[in-house]
Design a protein around this motif. Structure first.
Motif, short mmCIF file in Angstrom:
data_model
loop_
_atom_site.label_atom_id
_atom_site.label_comp_id
_atom_site.label_asym_id
_atom_site.label_seq_id
_atom_site.Cartn_x
_atom_site.Cartn_y
_atom_site.Cartn_z
N ALA A 40 -4.40 33.02 -8.71
CA ALA A 40 -5.51 32.74 -9.46
C ALA A 40 -6.84 32.31 -8.59
N ILE A 41 -7.92 32.30 -9.11
CA ILE A 41 -9.09 32.18 -8.32
C ILE A 41 -10.03 30.90 -8.76
N TYR A 42 -10.10 30.05 -7.74
CA TYR A 42 -10.63 28.59 -8.32
C TYR A 42 -12.11 28.64 -7.82
N ARG A 53 -19.02 20.23 -24.50
CA ARG A 53 -18.88 21.69 -25.04
C ARG A 53 -18.40 22.77 -24.25
N LEU A 54 -18.56 22.66 -23.06
CA LEU A 54 -18.00 23.63 -22.11
C LEU A 54 -16.83 23.40 -21.35
N SER A 55 -16.47 22.33 -21.50
CA SER A 55 -14.88 21.99 -20.99
C SER A 55 -13.94 22.39 -21.93
N GLN A 56 -13.56 23.51 -21.76
CA GLN A 56 -12.50 24.34 -22.63
C GLN A 56 -11.94 25.29 -21.79
N GLN A 57 -11.06 26.08 -22.51
CA GLN A 57 -10.42 27.30 -22.10
C GLN A 57 -10.75 28.64 -22.85
N LEU A 58 -11.14 29.65 -22.24
CA LEU A 58 -11.52 30.61 -22.81
C LEU A 58 -10.36 31.57 -22.83
N ASP A 59 -9.94 32.34 -23.90
CA ASP A 59 -9.10 33.36 -23.93
C ASP A 59 -9.64 34.39 -24.05
N VAL A 67 -9.10 39.64 -16.30
CA VAL A 67 -9.14 38.35 -16.48
C VAL A 67 -8.17 37.91 -17.91
N SER A 68 -7.23 36.98 -17.91
CA SER A 68 -6.95 36.57 -19.06
C SER A 68 -7.29 35.40 -19.63
N THR A 69 -7.72 34.31 -18.87
CA THR A 69 -8.04 33.15 -19.02
C THR A 69 -9.02 32.65 -18.26
N VAL A 70 -10.01 31.89 -18.79
CA VAL A 70 -10.85 31.01 -17.80
C VAL A 70 -11.00 29.77 -18.30
N LYS A 71 -10.54 28.72 -17.51
CA LYS A 71 -10.45 27.36 -17.70
C LYS A 71 -11.42 26.45 -16.95
N THR A 72 -12.11 25.68 -17.47
CA THR A 72 -13.50 24.98 -16.96
C THR A 72 -13.14 23.27 -17.32
N ARG A 73 -13.18 22.61 -16.35
CA ARG A 73 -13.17 21.07 -16.52
C ARG A 73 -13.83 20.37 -15.61
N SER A 80 -14.61 22.09 -11.71
CA SER A 80 -13.53 23.11 -11.40
C SER A 80 -13.32 24.39 -12.37
N MET A 81 -13.38 25.30 -11.96
CA MET A 81 -13.09 26.46 -12.95
C MET A 81 -11.84 27.37 -12.40
N GLU A 82 -10.85 27.68 -13.30
CA GLU A 82 -9.80 28.25 -12.82
C GLU A 82 -9.70 29.74 -13.69
N ILE A 83 -9.91 31.00 -12.89
CA ILE A 83 -10.08 32.21 -13.44
C ILE A 83 -8.49 32.56 -13.05
N MET A 84 -7.96 33.17 -14.28
CA MET A 84 -6.27 33.70 -13.98
C MET A 84 -6.65 35.22 -14.37
N PRO A 85 -6.31 36.05 -13.41
CA PRO A 85 -6.64 37.42 -13.67
C PRO A 85 -4.79 37.89 -13.54
N GLN A 86 -4.79 39.17 -14.16
CA GLN A 86 -3.32 39.70 -14.04
C GLN A 86 -3.31 41.05 -13.75
N GLY A 87 -2.05 41.57 -13.29
CA GLY A 87 -2.10 42.87 -12.56
C GLY A 87 -2.60 42.92 -11.22
N LEU A 88 -3.05 44.35 -10.90
CA LEU A 88 -3.53 44.35 -9.63
C LEU A 88 -5.21 44.23 -9.81
N TRP A 89 -5.86 43.64 -8.80
CA TRP A 89 -7.32 43.38 -9.04
C TRP A 89 -7.88 42.79 -7.55
#
Length: 591
Positions: A40-42, A53-59, A67-73, A80-89
């Motif tokens: 993950a990228i933090y 309204r921006l404290s949410q998880q984007l699918d 990128v599969s999800t972007v979670k901000t809280r 803190s923003m968590e960016i969850m990639p998948q595969g090779l990147w």
């Protein structure tokens, strides 16, 4: 220092399938920390506030990016923003003014590259080597100790090597050794297999034949696929396209390449009524087709295209004219004292021949009379006929007046008996007009599907053949919009446009019909979703100034304006064509 606030968070697909996370900040002086931990990228925004309204998880998996999800809280005083990639990147982060951007690009794995990613050049740590006549296998073991890779060396690798390298990246040094000894490598995870080039090529060929043989050995079965958005006949043509051998158009017995959608013994049948696909093939190929259909059998996004054709017309007209009239009834009736009142007589009058119709000599003097004297002794009555005052139309010597004037000033000089007169009339006109015509055709169509809308009239005209027979033909005077949109991966709209605005012109003849005033545009443009762009424009300006005058008199100084008519025109026409595309159902989930 201003307090940092997160104003908005957006996600979009960039070029080459990259996932772009854009964060709008309240100030450019932001403390941001970007770290990669695990998969993950933090991103941490120091001392920042996050709206609820921006404290949410984007699918965002539907955007087909790494990128599969972007979670901000909010975490304490930070965000803190968590960016969850998948595969090779691989990722890159940067800030432009008040916007912070994290871009995650996909990386295609290359088995012959030691380091995956789009970064060019050698990326290994620099090393220094100085060996004289060292066995090659031992040198490869040295590389295994230096790097984090496990190296497997083929039994056919032998010989000695001498080299001296100073501060050279280790992946570059390994490549030099392999090229010198005509060796190649294959990478699998953190294991490198090194062997002669011919040996690896033969191994790759053997593996391909083994995969094809395994496919041929499978027991085929029938599976039915229900298509929702794609046409069954189109999918059939796609599946069978890669199944045609080089010498024919139909599948033949034998092994097909493992990358083909349908094997040699596979068959495809469709049912147009129910839009179903019947495939009889081995399980591995059926699984391949299932994965293909999950990618292509998706709803197509639609685009609303609106064109605005604005015609602005501005015209200005200024006219100034004069009329001069004169009439001398006395001179033509009784004469002038200087020349005598009998014999030769003369008088001034306008050019209208009817100005003389009411003179006494012509017998058309008005019948009315007034009594001026009565003799009381004899009772004789003396009559004096009234001389009528001529109208200006009967006395015009200069007629350069304005047609339909907006204002007039007239001056008439005459004697007491109204038998001699001189008239002067000034007329003027100034007209200023503005007009605007707005045409707004709009049409909705699917991505990459041509659409056309038109409205207007059809005008008949006659044609004549060589034999003399006549026939009725038709010509169009239409407002039409023809467009083929294409939605790009980054959310823009590319359009092939043809816009026509024709209008009925002047009548020529029964055979030729009417002339057609044409305004056409044919273009290809790229526009942002919801944006408006001016794709064409025509500007016309017509200026004219004319003067009508009496010869010689109109050129006299100071008084020449009394014998002139001036007219000045200034007409301007501007045509603008604007286009606005809007993607409909942009949030439709393409699962």
């Amino acid at each position: 220092m201003d307090e940092l606030q997160i104003k908005n968070i957006q996600f979009r697909r960039g070029k080459d399938g990259a996932g772009i996370v854009a964060v709008d900040l309240s100030t450019s002086n932001a403390g941001v920390d970007v770290r990669q931990r695990g998969k993950a990228i933090y991103v941490t925004f120091k001392n920042a506030k996050l709206p609820s309204r921006l404290s949410q998880q984007l699918d965002v998996i539907d955007f087909a990016t790494p990128v599969s999800t972007v979670k901000t809280r909010a975490v304490g005083s930070d965000v803190s923003m968590e960016i969850m990639p998948q595969g090779l990147w691989e990722h890159v982060a940067f800030q432009t003014d008040n916007q912070f951007v994290v871009e995650v690009r996909p990386v295609k794995e290359d088995p012959n590259k030691l380091f995956q990613g789009s970064r060019g050049g050698y990326q290994g740590e620099p090393i220094s080597l100085n060996f004289q006549n060292i066995p090659l296998r031992e040198l490869l073991h040295v590389f295994a100790d230096i790097t984090n890779f496990n190296i497997v060396v083929s039994d056919s690798v032998s010989g000695n090597v001498s080299l001296r390298l100073n501060d050279v990246p280790w992946d570059h040094a390994l490549e030099i050794v392999l090229q010198q000894k005509n060796l190649a490598m294959r990478k699998s995870g953190n294991v490198l297999w090194i062997a002669p080039r011919d040996e690896l090529a033969a191994r790759d060929k053997t593996e391909a034949e083994a995969r094809e043989a395994a496919v041929a050995a499978e027991i085929p079965r029938l599976e039915v696929f229900q298509l929702n958005y794609q046409k069954a006949e189109d999918v059939e043509a796609m599946l069978m396209q890669g199944n045609k051998p080089a010498g024919g158009n139909t599948p033949t017995a034998g092994l097909q390449q493992s990358g083909s959608f349908i094997s040699a013994q596979g068959r495809v049948t469709i049912d147009k009524r129910t839009n179903q696909l019947f495939i009889f093939d081995v399980p591995s190929k059926l699984e391949l087709v299932r994965g293909l259909l999950s990618k292509i059998d998706r709803p197509v996004r639609q685009v609303m295209i609106e064109a605005r054709i604005v015609e602005a017309d501005t015209n200005f007209t200024k006219q100034l004219g004069v009329k001069i009239g004169a009439h001398d009834h006395r001179g033509m009736n009784v004469g002038h004292p200087i020349l005598g009142q009998s014999g030769f007589r003369f008088g001034l009058a306008g050019s209208n021949k009817d100005a003389y119709a009411h003179l006494p000599e012509a017998g058309r003097y008005p019948a009315t009379a007034i009594i001026t004297d009565v003799d009381q002794t004899t009772g004789e009555v003396t009559y004096t006929r009234e001389v009528p005052t001529p109208v200006l139309a009967d006395s015009q010597m200069v007629n350069l007046g304005v047609t339909n004037p907006a204002g007039q000033i007239a001056l008439t000089l005459m004697n007491a008996a109204k038998t001699q007169l001189l008239s002067l009339e000034l007329s003027a006109l100034e007209a200023d007009g503005k007009g605007k015509i707005v045409s707004s055709p709009r049409i909705m169509t699917m991505d990459q599907m041509k659409a056309n809308i038109q409205q207007g009239v059809r005008i008949p005209y006659l044609t004549q053949s060589a034999s003399g027979a006549t026939a009725v033909q038709w010509q169009n005077a239409n407002l039409s919009l023809e467009v083929t949109p294409q939605i790009t991966p980054d959310g823009k709209v590319m359009m092939d446009l043809k816009i026509t605005k024709n209008a009925l012109g002047q009548f020529i003849s029964a055979m030729a019909g009417y002339s057609i005033k044409t305004k056409e545009l044919d273009s290809k443009v790229l526009v942002e979703n919801g944006g408006t762009v001016v794709i064409g424009g025509i500007y016309e300006q017509e200026e004219s100034e004319s003067v009508r005058r009496v010869p010689f008199l109109g050129d006299l100084p100071y008084v020449g304006f009394l014998f002139k008519q001036r007219e000045k025109r200034d007409n301007r026409v501007e045509l603008l064509i604007m286009i606005t595309p809007k993607i409909i159902d942009n949030a439709l989930a393409l699962k």
